[in-house]
Design a protein around this motif. Structure first.
Motif, PDB file in Angstrom:
ATOM      1  N   LEU A 256       4.271  58.145 100.734  1.00 53.20           N
ATOM      2  CA  LEU A 256       3.875  59.479 100.290  1.00 53.20           C
ATOM      3  C   LEU A 256       3.238  59.428  98.903  1.00 53.20           C
ATOM      4  CD1 LEU A 256       7.061  61.253 101.679  1.00 53.20           C
ATOM      5  CD2 LEU A 256       4.907  60.753 102.850  1.00 53.20           C
ATOM      6  N   GLY A 257       3.443  60.462  98.119  1.00 58.31           N
ATOM      7  CA  GLY A 257       2.723  60.583  96.863  1.00 58.31           C
ATOM      8  C   GLY A 257       3.239  59.680  95.765  1.00 58.31           C
ATOM      9  N   GLY A 258       2.555  59.709  94.634  1.00 59.32           N
ATOM     10  CA  GLY A 258       2.964  58.926  93.477  1.00 59.32           C
ATOM     11  C   GLY A 258       2.564  59.596  92.177  1.00 59.32           C
ATOM     12  N   LYS A 259       3.185  59.152  91.122  1.00 56.80           N
ATOM     13  CA  LYS A 259       2.868  59.632  89.775  1.00 56.80           C
ATOM     14  C   LYS A 259       3.164  58.484  88.820  1.00 56.80           C
ATOM     15  CE  LYS A 259       1.450  63.093  87.225  1.00 56.80           C
ATOM     16  NZ  LYS A 259       0.108  63.692  87.400  1.00 56.80           N
ATOM     17  N   ALA A 260       2.361  57.436  88.925  1.00 53.67           N
ATOM     18  CA  ALA A 260       2.674  56.161  88.293  1.00 53.67           C
ATOM     19  C   ALA A 260       2.707  56.243  86.768  1.00 53.67           C
ATOM     20  CB  ALA A 260       1.668  55.101  88.733  1.00 53.67           C
ATOM     21  N   PRO A 261       3.838  55.884  86.149  1.00 54.14           N
ATOM     22  CA  PRO A 261       3.874  55.776  84.694  1.00 54.14           C
ATOM     23  C   PRO A 261       3.270  54.450  84.243  1.00 54.14           C
ATOM     24  CG  PRO A 261       6.016  55.215  85.568  1.00 54.14           C
ATOM     25  CD  PRO A 261       5.160  55.608  86.756  1.00 54.14           C
ATOM     26  N   VAL A 262       2.536  54.503  83.152  1.00 59.51           N
ATOM     27  CA  VAL A 262       1.910  53.319  82.564  1.00 59.51           C
ATOM     28  C   VAL A 262       2.415  53.260  81.127  1.00 59.51           C
ATOM     29  CG1 VAL A 262      -0.277  52.211  82.012  1.00 59.51           C
ATOM     30  CG2 VAL A 262      -0.101  53.679  84.041  1.00 59.51           C
ATOM     31  N   VAL A 263       3.327  52.331  80.843  1.00 63.88           N
ATOM     32  CA  VAL A 263       4.006  52.302  79.549  1.00 63.88           C
ATOM     33  C   VAL A 263       3.337  51.279  78.643  1.00 63.88           C
ATOM     34  CG1 VAL A 263       6.216  52.057  78.377  1.00 63.88           C
ATOM     35  CG2 VAL A 263       6.148  52.908  80.741  1.00 63.88           C
ATOM     36  N   VAL A 264       2.758  51.766  77.548  1.00 65.90           N
ATOM     37  CA  VAL A 264       2.016  50.907  76.622  1.00 65.90           C
ATOM     38  C   VAL A 264       2.812  50.795  75.320  1.00 65.90           C
ATOM     39  CG1 VAL A 264      -0.150  50.551  75.391  1.00 65.90           C
ATOM     40  CG2 VAL A 264      -0.161  51.656  77.647  1.00 65.90           C
ATOM     41  N   PHE A 265       3.322  49.590  75.029  1.00 62.92           N
ATOM     42  CA  PHE A 265       4.098  49.371  73.814  1.00 62.92           C
ATOM     43  C   PHE A 265       3.183  49.014  72.643  1.00 62.92           C
ATOM     44  CE2 PHE A 265       7.459  48.979  76.954  1.00 62.92           C
ATOM     45  CZ  PHE A 265       8.494  49.672  76.338  1.00 62.92           C
ATOM     46  N   GLU A 266       3.762  49.034  71.450  1.00 61.37           N
ATOM     47  CA  GLU A 266       2.969  48.872  70.232  1.00 61.37           C
ATOM     48  C   GLU A 266       2.345  47.480  70.114  1.00 61.37           C
ATOM     49  OE1 GLU A 266       7.236  47.830  69.258  1.00 61.37           O
ATOM     50  OE2 GLU A 266       6.170  49.370  70.405  1.00 61.37           O
ATOM     51  N   ASP A 267       2.902  46.479  70.804  1.00 58.44           N
ATOM     52  CA  ASP A 267       2.374  45.128  70.689  1.00 58.44           C
ATOM     53  C   ASP A 267       1.341  44.801  71.772  1.00 58.44           C
ATOM     54  OD1 ASP A 267       4.177  45.143  72.787  1.00 58.44           O
ATOM     55  OD2 ASP A 267       4.834  43.084  72.436  1.00 58.44           O
ATOM     56  N   ALA A 268       1.037  45.752  72.633  1.00 58.36           N
ATOM     57  CA  ALA A 268       0.061  45.509  73.697  1.00 58.36           C
ATOM     58  C   ALA A 268      -1.334  45.314  73.120  1.00 58.36           C
ATOM     59  CB  ALA A 268       0.056  46.680  74.674  1.00 58.36           C
ATOM     60  N   ASP A 269      -2.152  44.562  73.835  1.00 54.13           N
ATOM     61  CA  ASP A 269      -3.566  44.443  73.473  1.00 54.13           C
ATOM     62  C   ASP A 269      -4.245  45.745  73.900  1.00 54.13           C
ATOM     63  OD1 ASP A 269      -6.422  43.952  73.748  1.00 54.13           O
ATOM     64  OD2 ASP A 269      -5.970  41.829  73.503  1.00 54.13           O
ATOM     65  N   ILE A 270      -4.549  46.590  72.931  1.00 55.25           N
ATOM     66  CA  ILE A 270      -5.038  47.938  73.226  1.00 55.25           C
ATOM     67  C   ILE A 270      -6.353  47.900  74.000  1.00 55.25           C
ATOM     68  CG2 ILE A 270      -5.808  50.128  72.252  1.00 55.25           C
ATOM     69  CD1 ILE A 270      -2.799  49.675  72.135  1.00 55.25           C
ATOM     70  N   ASP A 271      -7.259  47.038  73.600  1.00 60.13           N
ATOM     71  CA  ASP A 271      -8.556  46.974  74.290  1.00 60.13           C
ATOM     72  C   ASP A 271      -8.376  46.587  75.754  1.00 60.13           C
ATOM     73  OD1 ASP A 271      -9.895  47.692  71.990  1.00 60.13           O
ATOM     74  OD2 ASP A 271     -10.330  45.627  71.395  1.00 60.13           O
ATOM     75  N   GLU A 272      -7.544  45.566  76.023  1.00 63.20           N
ATOM     76  CA  GLU A 272      -7.301  45.151  77.401  1.00 63.20           C
ATOM     77  C   GLU A 272      -6.588  46.245  78.184  1.00 63.20           C
ATOM     78  OE1 GLU A 272      -5.319  41.440  77.761  1.00 63.20           O
ATOM     79  OE2 GLU A 272      -6.924  40.289  76.801  1.00 63.20           O
ATOM     80  N   ALA A 273      -5.630  46.908  77.533  1.00 61.89           N
ATOM     81  CA  ALA A 273      -4.886  47.972  78.203  1.00 61.89           C
ATOM     82  C   ALA A 273      -5.810  49.130  78.572  1.00 61.89           C
ATOM     83  CB  ALA A 273      -3.742  48.461  77.319  1.00 61.89           C
TER      84      ALA A 273
END
Length: 481
Positions: A256-273
């Motif tokens: 059925l449906g979805g509402k996917a969370p995408v959790v971006v932490f402070e150490d993530a590569d922002i450009d890649e994310a």
């Protein structure tokens, strides 16, 4: 207006019209104009398709796994050989970019059919043995029977493969109904399968496709013949199918449906994310139950992330099927365009549209890549599935709040975590209440791994050996020695 192309049901190896001759219009979402008609199947058509599937079940069940495998391998080859026709049909029904549909869907479809061809010969069960004195026990893994299947409009030919391939590999027979807005590629798939079955002198009624609306689907699910009902669709539709199937205690498979969370932490590569999330959020116009549409960003990098994501959205294009520079095409239908626009129109005052937020053009159902920030956890657009090219962004302060926000919806299909901290990624993968957790990526699927969710995202798995098991039943045989 030019003459409309007639699509037809495919039952027992032959094309046929609805018994009462009724049809529905099939609309090209790129233009908003009808280009074809399809049967509006009713009770007589469902009866006929179920009878064909029931008659084919016995001989198909008794066909050796090796022969079923060979049939599926030939089907995969035939799909590959007729890829251009399938892409043309899919693009006409959905408005998807032709280049992306050819490169991103045909290959995985063929691979999934070949995977289940192999699975047909790898049935598993508990080892035979004397678990009671004087008695030998064995386990038989058997097909369920006739399967009633309902596919959605966002990936018509892909989800048709996800449904019929494991079902027939396991020895079941199928009656499948595509969405009334996207029947063309599924009808063509039925023809391709039918040609292979005919050439191998196998039962014609193994795979049947009937077109129709919600009432057609209800008649299929409530019919006494099928032992299993499988649907990919909305939560509302899934609840209705489960209720209908309960009357005969049918097995039910719900994606059925979805509402996917995408959790971006402070150490993530922002450009890649940003690059990965924007593609995973806008691909197929966001009409994907696993789409990266609900981003949670650590407060220390929130503003920089929002600015970068808004720029990515502004640089993303939507357009026609033959435009090679677009990422996605139109929304599937007028109602879906209205739904997506309605979410934006009803945004609370504290929300901010960072990019997009409007229809594109006056012809067709195109909607701009949209980013919305400043949202609270209980806002409508955070809690409910938009199913459009809209990405929302919220800020969080620490890991516990990120988990609380991520899990704080009724859906539980897919999620992702973006961080360089492996231990934190492992903690999050354990704590996130979703059927899939991606780490530093979002949306890839592979035949060997299961796809399916929890909570109101349904139950049962597509793909993988887990999905294959959904289409089999287990029988214990005990004999005195």
């Amino acid at each position: 207006m030019s003459a409309l192309s007639p699509l037809r049901n495919y039952i027992d190896g032959a094309f046929t019209d609805a018994a009462d001759g009724r049809t529905t219009l099939v609309v090209d979402p790129s233009t908003g104009e009808a280009y074809a008609t399809a049967p509006l199947s009713a009770a007589a058509d469902v009866d006929r398709a179920m009878a064909a599937a029931e008659a084919a079940f016995g001989p198909w069940r008794d066909t050796t796994p090796a022969r079923r495998q060979l049939a599926l391998l030939k089907i995969a080859d035939a799909v590959e050989a007729r890829a251009r026709e399938l892409v043309d049909a899919e693009c006409r029904d959905t408005g998807k970019p032709r280049r992306i549909t050819a490169t991103e869907e045909i290959g995985p479809m063929v691979d999934h059919i070949r995977f289940f061809a192999g699975a047909a010969r790898l049935l598993e069960g508990k080892a035979a043995g004397e678990y009671m004195d004087g008695m030998t026990s064995i386990v038989r893994r058997e097909p369920v029977g006739v399967c009633a299947q309902v596919a959605p409009w966002n990936y018509p030919m892909m989800t048709a493969v996800w449904k019929f391939a494991p079902a027939i590999a396991a020895g079941n027979t199928v009656v499948l109904k595509p969405s009334d807005t996207t029947p063309a590629s599924t009808v063509l798939l039925a023809e391709i399968v039918g040609d292979v079955l005919r050439a191998m002198d196998l039962p014609a009624g193994v795979f049947n496709v009937i077109c129709g609306d919600r009432e057609t689907g209800r008649l299929m699910v409530e019919h006494r013949t099928p032992a299993m009902a499988s649907i990919t669709g909305s939560v509302r539709a899934g609840i209705q199918v489960a209720e209908s199937a309960a009357k005969d205690v049918k097995r039910v498979h719900l994606e059925l449906g979805g509402k996917a969370p995408v959790v971006v932490f402070e150490d993530a590569d922002i450009d890649e994310a940003v690059e990965g999330i924007s593609v995973a959020g806008f691909f197929n116009a966001g009409q994907d139950c696993t789409a990266a549409t609900r981003v949670l960003v650590h407060e220390s990098v929130h503003d920089a992330f929002v600015a970068a994501l808004a720029k990515a959205a502004a640089d993303t294009r939507t357009g026609g099927v033959d435009d090679e520079d677009v990422l996605y095409g139109p929304l599937n239908n007028a109602n879906q365009l209205k739904q997506v626009a309605g979410f934006i129109e009803r945004l609370p005052a504290h929300a901010k549209v960072e990019a997009g937020g409007h229809r594109v053009g006056e012809v067709g159902y195109f909607y701009a890549p949209t980013v919305v920030s400043g949202l609270n956890q209980d806002d409508e657009i955070v809690q409910n599935e938009v199913f459009g090219p809209v990405i929302t962004v919220q800020r969080f302060t620490d890991e516990d709040q990120a988990v609380s926000y991520a899990n704080g919806v009724e859906y539980a299909l897919a999620s992702s975590v973006w961080t360089k901290d492996h231990a934190r990624a492992m903690r999050m993968s354990r704590r996130l209440d979703f059927g899939c957790v991606w780490i530093n990526t979002h949306i890839p699927l592979v035949a060997e791994m299961p796809h399916g969710g929890f909570k109101k995202s349904g139950y049962g798995k597509d793909l993988s050996s887990y999905g294959f098991e959904d289409y089999t039943r287990v029988k214990h045989v005990m004999t005195a020695i």
